[in-house]
Design a protein around this motif. Structure first.
Motif, mmCIF file in Angstrom:
data_model
loop_
_atom_site.group_PDB
_atom_site.id
_atom_site.type_symbol
_atom_site.label_atom_id
_atom_site.label_comp_id
_atom_site.label_asym_id
_atom_site.label_seq_id
_atom_site.Cartn_x
_atom_site.Cartn_y
_atom_site.Cartn_z
ATOM 1 N N TRP A 1 0.865 -1.181 0.000
ATOM 2 C CA TRP A 1 0.000 0.000 0.000
ATOM 3 C C TRP A 1 0.895 1.221 0.000
ATOM 4 C CZ3 TRP A 1 -4.933 0.561 -1.060
ATOM 5 C CH2 TRP A 1 -5.500 1.826 -0.887
ATOM 6 N N LEU A 2 0.697 2.107 -0.958
ATOM 7 C CA LEU A 2 1.562 3.268 -1.128
ATOM 8 C C LEU A 2 0.898 4.542 -0.619
ATOM 9 C CD1 LEU A 2 2.674 2.475 -4.768
ATOM 10 C CD2 LEU A 2 4.025 2.148 -2.683
ATOM 11 N N VAL A 3 1.694 5.368 0.007
ATOM 12 C CA VAL A 3 1.263 6.711 0.387
ATOM 13 C C VAL A 3 2.222 7.668 -0.312
ATOM 14 C CG1 VAL A 3 0.818 8.338 2.251
ATOM 15 C CG2 VAL A 3 0.472 5.882 2.627
ATOM 16 N N PHE A 4 1.694 8.435 -1.242
ATOM 17 C CA PHE A 4 2.507 9.353 -2.020
ATOM 18 C C PHE A 4 2.764 10.627 -1.218
ATOM 19 C CE2 PHE A 4 0.803 6.390 -5.041
ATOM 20 C CZ PHE A 4 1.895 6.147 -5.858
ATOM 21 N N PRO A 5 3.832 11.354 -1.533
ATOM 22 C CA PRO A 5 4.206 12.522 -0.724
ATOM 23 C C PRO A 5 3.107 13.584 -0.624
ATOM 24 C CG PRO A 5 5.918 12.045 -2.347
ATOM 25 C CD PRO A 5 4.776 11.121 -2.614
ATOM 26 N N TRP A 6 2.254 13.666 -1.604
ATOM 27 C CA TRP A 6 1.194 14.672 -1.614
ATOM 28 C C TRP A 6 -0.077 14.194 -0.909
ATOM 29 C CZ3 TRP A 6 3.496 12.708 -6.046
ATOM 30 C CH2 TRP A 6 2.808 11.687 -6.690
ATOM 31 N N GLU A 7 -0.071 12.975 -0.391
ATOM 32 C CA GLU A 7 -1.255 12.436 0.269
ATOM 33 C C GLU A 7 -1.198 12.627 1.785
ATOM 34 O OE1 GLU A 7 -2.895 8.827 -2.388
ATOM 35 O OE2 GLU A 7 -1.021 8.383 -1.349
ATOM 36 N N ASN A 8 -2.362 12.660 2.398
ATOM 37 C CA ASN A 8 -2.507 12.744 3.842
ATOM 38 C C ASN A 8 -2.356 11.345 4.426
ATOM 39 O OD1 ASN A 8 -4.019 12.500 6.387
ATOM 40 N ND2 ASN A 8 -4.537 14.655 6.040
ATOM 41 N N VAL A 9 -1.369 11.131 5.290
ATOM 42 C CA VAL A 9 -1.074 9.806 5.827
ATOM 43 C C VAL A 9 -2.262 9.249 6.622
ATOM 44 C CG1 VAL A 9 0.444 8.478 7.354
ATOM 45 C CG2 VAL A 9 1.394 10.238 5.868
ATOM 46 N N ASP A 10 -2.901 10.086 7.437
ATOM 47 C CA ASP A 10 -4.036 9.610 8.231
ATOM 48 C C ASP A 10 -5.182 9.129 7.341
ATOM 49 O OD1 ASP A 10 -2.680 10.193 10.584
ATOM 50 O OD2 ASP A 10 -3.492 12.235 10.667
ATOM 51 N N LEU A 11 -5.460 9.868 6.286
ATOM 52 C CA LEU A 11 -6.517 9.449 5.364
ATOM 53 C C LEU A 11 -6.103 8.204 4.586
ATOM 54 C CD1 LEU A 11 -7.762 12.891 3.995
ATOM 55 C CD2 LEU A 11 -8.803 11.452 5.763
ATOM 56 N N ALA A 12 -4.815 8.067 4.316
ATOM 57 C CA ALA A 12 -4.331 6.886 3.598
ATOM 58 C C ALA A 12 -4.551 5.617 4.409
ATOM 59 C CB ALA A 12 -2.853 7.052 3.247
ATOM 60 N N VAL A 13 -4.420 5.701 5.711
ATOM 61 C CA VAL A 13 -4.675 4.541 6.572
ATOM 62 C C VAL A 13 -6.128 4.103 6.426
ATOM 63 C CG1 VAL A 13 -4.809 3.779 8.982
ATOM 64 C CG2 VAL A 13 -2.832 5.091 8.201
ATOM 65 N N GLU A 14 -7.035 5.067 6.427
ATOM 66 C CA GLU A 14 -8.459 4.771 6.244
ATOM 67 C C GLU A 14 -8.726 4.209 4.844
ATOM 68 O OE1 GLU A 14 -10.683 8.308 7.126
ATOM 69 O OE2 GLU A 14 -9.662 8.566 9.062
ATOM 70 N N ASP A 15 -8.098 4.802 3.840
ATOM 71 C CA ASP A 15 -8.263 4.331 2.457
ATOM 72 C C ASP A 15 -7.812 2.882 2.319
ATOM 73 O OD1 ASP A 15 -9.218 6.785 1.625
ATOM 74 O OD2 ASP A 15 -7.323 7.428 0.718
#
Length: 131
Positions: free
Chosen positions: A105-119
């Protein structure tokens, strides 16, 4: 979960630029949303126009290749060169700066880490329901 950095992004831009510096493209189109950052960076780096839609002979970029549905549909519309920063499958008709595991699962630099966990949780739940 793999959190990507701006330094890794810069490396990908440099690698893609080096590969295509001598090519002639009509411009650079980035698939919304993730491909837009890459497209803008490459349009500057390659000194090409940033396109708001894919055109014949352009460079089409995206942040990640997962299923191929997004780029596949564009490929049916235009004759272009396709490049992604991260590919979860071995490249066939597209080029990847980096190939990774499909389970990553990737989190790109422009993404919100907290929202990425939910995604990620929603995504994995949706995949387990289809099995």
């Amino acid at each position: 979960m793999h959190q990507l950095t701006w330094s890794q992004f810069d490396w990908a831009v440099e690698a893609i630029t080096a590969r295509y510096a001598s090519h002639s493209f009509t411009g650079v189109y980035g698939v919304p949303r993730g491909g837009v950052c890459l497209a803008v960076a490459l349009s500057h780096s390659l000194d090409l126009p940033w396109l708001t839609e894919p055109k014949q002979g352009c460079l089409v970029v995206d942040d990640v290749y997962e299923t191929g549905q997004t780029l596949g549909s564009i490929r049916e519309q235009v004759d272009a060169t396709f490049v992604v920063w991260m590919s979860k499958l071995p490249p066939e008709w597209w080029i990847a700066a980096t190939t990774i595991s499909p389970d990553e699962w990737l989190v790109f630099p422009w993404e919100n880490v907290d929202l990425a966990v939910e995604d990620e949780a929603r995504y994995r739940a949706s995949r387990s329901m289809t099995l």
